[in-house]
Design a protein around this motif. Sequence first.
Motif, PDB file in Angstrom:
ATOM      1  N   THR A 116       0.828  -1.200   0.000  1.00 46.05           N
ATOM      2  CA  THR A 116       0.000   0.000   0.000  1.00 46.05           C
ATOM      3  C   THR A 116       0.865   1.255   0.000  1.00 46.05           C
ATOM      4  OG1 THR A 116      -1.671  -1.215   1.241  1.00 46.05           O
ATOM      5  CG2 THR A 116      -1.858   1.170   1.230  1.00 46.05           C
ATOM      6  N   ALA A 117       1.933   1.244   0.785  1.00 50.10           N
ATOM      7  CA  ALA A 117       2.824   2.405   0.838  1.00 50.10           C
ATOM      8  C   ALA A 117       3.546   2.625  -0.487  1.00 50.10           C
ATOM      9  CB  ALA A 117       3.832   2.224   1.968  1.00 50.10           C
ATOM     10  N   ILE A 118       3.874   1.570  -1.197  1.00 49.90           N
ATOM     11  CA  ILE A 118       4.524   1.711  -2.503  1.00 49.90           C
ATOM     12  C   ILE A 118       3.592   2.403  -3.493  1.00 49.90           C
ATOM     13  CG2 ILE A 118       5.317   0.389  -4.519  1.00 49.90           C
ATOM     14  CD1 ILE A 118       6.569  -1.590  -2.544  1.00 49.90           C
ATOM     15  N   VAL A 119       2.340   2.006  -3.489  1.00 51.10           N
ATOM     16  CA  VAL A 119       1.369   2.616  -4.402  1.00 51.10           C
ATOM     17  C   VAL A 119       1.164   4.088  -4.064  1.00 51.10           C
ATOM     18  CG1 VAL A 119      -1.050   2.562  -5.115  1.00 51.10           C
ATOM     19  CG2 VAL A 119       0.222   0.438  -4.897  1.00 51.10           C
ATOM     20  N   ILE A 120       1.050   4.399  -2.786  1.00 51.79           N
ATOM     21  CA  ILE A 120       0.870   5.792  -2.376  1.00 51.79           C
ATOM     22  C   ILE A 120       2.112   6.615  -2.709  1.00 51.79           C
ATOM     23  CG2 ILE A 120       0.597   7.291  -0.359  1.00 51.79           C
ATOM     24  CD1 ILE A 120      -1.183   5.072   0.822  1.00 51.79           C
ATOM     25  N   ALA A 121       3.298   6.071  -2.479  1.00 52.00           N
ATOM     26  CA  ALA A 121       4.540   6.789  -2.785  1.00 52.00           C
ATOM     27  C   ALA A 121       4.674   7.034  -4.285  1.00 52.00           C
ATOM     28  CB  ALA A 121       5.740   6.008  -2.269  1.00 52.00           C
ATOM     29  N   PHE A 122       4.278   6.062  -5.091  1.00 45.87           N
ATOM     30  CA  PHE A 122       4.324   6.262  -6.541  1.00 45.87           C
ATOM     31  C   PHE A 122       3.381   7.387  -6.959  1.00 45.87           C
ATOM     32  CE2 PHE A 122       2.677   5.262 -10.810  1.00 45.87           C
ATOM     33  CZ  PHE A 122       3.853   5.384 -11.519  1.00 45.87           C
ATOM     34  N   GLY A 123       2.191   7.417  -6.397  1.00 42.11           N
ATOM     35  CA  GLY A 123       1.245   8.477  -6.729  1.00 42.11           C
ATOM     36  C   GLY A 123       1.741   9.849  -6.304  1.00 42.11           C
ATOM     37  N   VAL A 124       2.307   9.945  -5.105  1.00 40.51           N
ATOM     38  CA  VAL A 124       2.814  11.227  -4.617  1.00 40.51           C
ATOM     39  C   VAL A 124       4.003  11.687  -5.446  1.00 40.51           C
ATOM     40  CG1 VAL A 124       3.976  12.310  -2.651  1.00 40.51           C
ATOM     41  CG2 VAL A 124       1.935  10.952  -2.288  1.00 40.51           C
ATOM     42  N   THR A 125       4.902  10.768  -5.781  1.00 36.74           N
ATOM     43  CA  THR A 125       6.074  11.125  -6.587  1.00 36.74           C
ATOM     44  C   THR A 125       5.672  11.585  -7.977  1.00 36.74           C
ATOM     45  OG1 THR A 125       7.405   9.534  -5.355  1.00 36.74           O
ATOM     46  CG2 THR A 125       8.291  10.305  -7.446  1.00 36.74           C
ATOM     47  N   SER A 126       4.720  10.908  -8.592  1.00 35.07           N
ATOM     48  CA  SER A 126       4.291  11.330  -9.929  1.00 35.07           C
ATOM     49  C   SER A 126       3.586  12.679  -9.870  1.00 35.07           C
ATOM     50  CB  SER A 126       3.401  10.266 -10.561  1.00 35.07           C
ATOM     51  OG  SER A 126       2.239  10.072  -9.778  1.00 35.07           O
ATOM     52  N   LEU A 127       2.787  12.930  -8.835  1.00 34.91           N
ATOM     53  CA  LEU A 127       2.154  14.230  -8.682  1.00 34.91           C
ATOM     54  C   LEU A 127       3.187  15.334  -8.501  1.00 34.91           C
ATOM     55  CD1 LEU A 127      -0.470  15.925  -8.233  1.00 34.91           C
ATOM     56  CD2 LEU A 127      -0.097  15.516  -5.799  1.00 34.91           C
ATOM     57  N   LEU A 128       4.195  15.086  -7.666  1.00 32.98           N
ATOM     58  CA  LEU A 128       5.239  16.085  -7.465  1.00 32.98           C
ATOM     59  C   LEU A 128       6.039  16.345  -8.731  1.00 32.98           C
ATOM     60  CD1 LEU A 128       6.565  15.123  -3.924  1.00 32.98           C
ATOM     61  CD2 LEU A 128       5.210  17.119  -4.547  1.00 32.98           C
ATOM     62  N   LEU A 129       6.310  15.300  -9.509  1.00 34.34           N
ATOM     63  CA  LEU A 129       7.044  15.497 -10.769  1.00 34.34           C
ATOM     64  C   LEU A 129       6.244  16.322 -11.765  1.00 34.34           C
ATOM     65  CD1 LEU A 129       8.741  12.036 -11.292  1.00 34.34           C
ATOM     66  CD2 LEU A 129       9.869  14.227 -10.933  1.00 34.34           C
ATOM     67  N   VAL A 130       4.950  16.076 -11.852  1.00 38.06           N
ATOM     68  CA  VAL A 130       4.107  16.856 -12.769  1.00 38.06           C
ATOM     69  C   VAL A 130       4.035  18.312 -12.313  1.00 38.06           C
ATOM     70  CG1 VAL A 130       1.724  17.155 -13.556  1.00 38.06           C
ATOM     71  CG2 VAL A 130       2.778  14.900 -13.600  1.00 38.06           C
ATOM     72  N   MET A 131       3.897  18.520 -11.011  1.00 38.71           N
ATOM     73  CA  MET A 131       3.854  19.898 -10.497  1.00 38.71           C
ATOM     74  C   MET A 131       5.175  20.620 -10.708  1.00 38.71           C
ATOM     75  SD  MET A 131       1.608  19.383  -7.029  1.00 38.71           S
ATOM     76  CE  MET A 131       2.013  20.987  -6.414  1.00 38.71           C
ATOM     77  N   ALA A 132       6.297  19.911 -10.532  1.00 37.61           N
ATOM     78  CA  ALA A 132       7.604  20.523 -10.758  1.00 37.61           C
ATOM     79  C   ALA A 132       7.810  20.840 -12.230  1.00 37.61           C
ATOM     80  CB  ALA A 132       8.701  19.597 -10.263  1.00 37.61           C
ATOM     81  N   PHE A 133       7.365  19.958 -13.110  1.00 34.91           N
ATOM     82  CA  PHE A 133       7.490  20.220 -14.539  1.00 34.91           C
ATOM     83  C   PHE A 133       6.682  21.442 -14.944  1.00 34.91           C
ATOM     84  CE2 PHE A 133       6.113  19.427 -18.968  1.00 34.91           C
ATOM     85  CZ  PHE A 133       7.361  19.496 -19.578  1.00 34.91           C
ATOM     86  N   ARG A 134       5.477  21.543 -14.407  1.00 32.62           N
ATOM     87  CA  ARG A 134       4.635  22.700 -14.723  1.00 32.62           C
ATOM     88  C   ARG A 134       5.238  23.993 -14.161  1.00 32.62           C
ATOM     89  NH1 ARG A 134       1.981  25.254 -18.167  1.00 32.62           N
ATOM     90  NH2 ARG A 134       0.186  26.374 -17.397  1.00 32.62           N
ATOM     91  N   ALA A 135       5.791  23.922 -12.965  1.00 33.85           N
ATOM     92  CA  ALA A 135       6.440  25.100 -12.385  1.00 33.85           C
ATOM     93  C   ALA A 135       7.672  25.494 -13.198  1.00 33.85           C
ATOM     94  CB  ALA A 135       6.831  24.828 -10.943  1.00 33.85           C
ATOM     95  N   PHE A 136       8.411  24.514 -13.696  1.00 33.13           N
ATOM     96  CA  PHE A 136       9.572  24.822 -14.529  1.00 33.13           C
ATOM     97  C   PHE A 136       9.143  25.453 -15.847  1.00 33.13           C
ATOM     98  CE2 PHE A 136      12.802  23.779 -17.701  1.00 33.13           C
ATOM     99  CZ  PHE A 136      13.916  24.339 -17.093  1.00 33.13           C
ATOM    100  N   GLN A 137       8.043  24.994 -16.414  1.00 30.41           N
ATOM    101  CA  GLN A 137       7.551  25.602 -17.650  1.00 30.41           C
ATOM    102  C   GLN A 137       7.166  27.060 -17.441  1.00 30.41           C
ATOM    103  OE1 GLN A 137       4.324  23.059 -18.900  1.00 30.41           O
ATOM    104  NE2 GLN A 137       5.601  22.081 -20.468  1.00 30.41           N
ATOM    105  N   GLU A 138       6.571  27.362 -16.310  1.00 34.06           N
ATOM    106  CA  GLU A 138       6.126  28.736 -16.053  1.00 34.06           C
ATOM    107  C   GLU A 138       7.268  29.648 -15.638  1.00 34.06           C
ATOM    108  OE1 GLU A 138       3.048  30.232 -16.277  1.00 34.06           O
ATOM    109  OE2 GLU A 138       2.405  28.398 -17.293  1.00 34.06           O
ATOM    110  N   LEU A 139       8.166  29.176 -14.770  1.00 39.11           N
ATOM    111  CA  LEU A 139       9.173  30.037 -14.163  1.00 39.11           C
ATOM    112  C   LEU A 139      10.571  29.877 -14.744  1.00 39.11           C
ATOM    113  CD1 LEU A 139       8.025  29.514 -10.484  1.00 39.11           C
ATOM    114  CD2 LEU A 139       7.492  31.443 -11.977  1.00 39.11           C
ATOM    115  N   ARG A 140      10.810  28.838 -15.505  1.00 35.93           N
ATOM    116  CA  ARG A 140      12.098  28.536 -16.142  1.00 35.93           C
ATOM    117  C   ARG A 140      13.229  28.361 -15.126  1.00 35.93           C
ATOM    118  NH1 ARG A 140      10.712  26.385 -20.539  1.00 35.93           N
ATOM    119  NH2 ARG A 140       9.615  27.715 -21.965  1.00 35.93           N
TER     120      ARG A 140
END
Length: 113
Positions: free
Chosen positions: A75-99
């Motif tokens: 269960t923790a592996i699945v939750i960690a995968f979801g949190v990591t993918s969410l953080l990566l998408v948010m970081a990518f979007r922040a990098f696109q906006e702020l460079r």
Amino acid sequence: MEFLMSIIVGIIFMAATYLMLSKSLLRVIVGTAVLSHGVHLLLLTMGGLKKGAPPVLKEGLTSYVDPLPQALILTAIVIAFGVTSLLLVMAFRAFQELRTDDMDQMRGNDQHE
């Protein structure tokens, strides 16, 4: 064996804390992923490193391994995968906006400009 695993978990927590306190957003995300792996090892160690049969009822077997730590880790592996993918998408979007991926520049606290 539990003592060795406890030392390894402590080292992993130390490395994760170091990564999460850095200025780079990507290092913070890697630090959270490393921290989740440390938690998985901690759950496994706390469950006890025992030898025994799988938890399937058969005649003649008396020593079984507890399946609860393994279920918690899955269960923790699945939750960690979801949190990591969410953080990566948010970081990518922040990098696109702020460079940038520097946390000080994202906050507007850059002293060099």
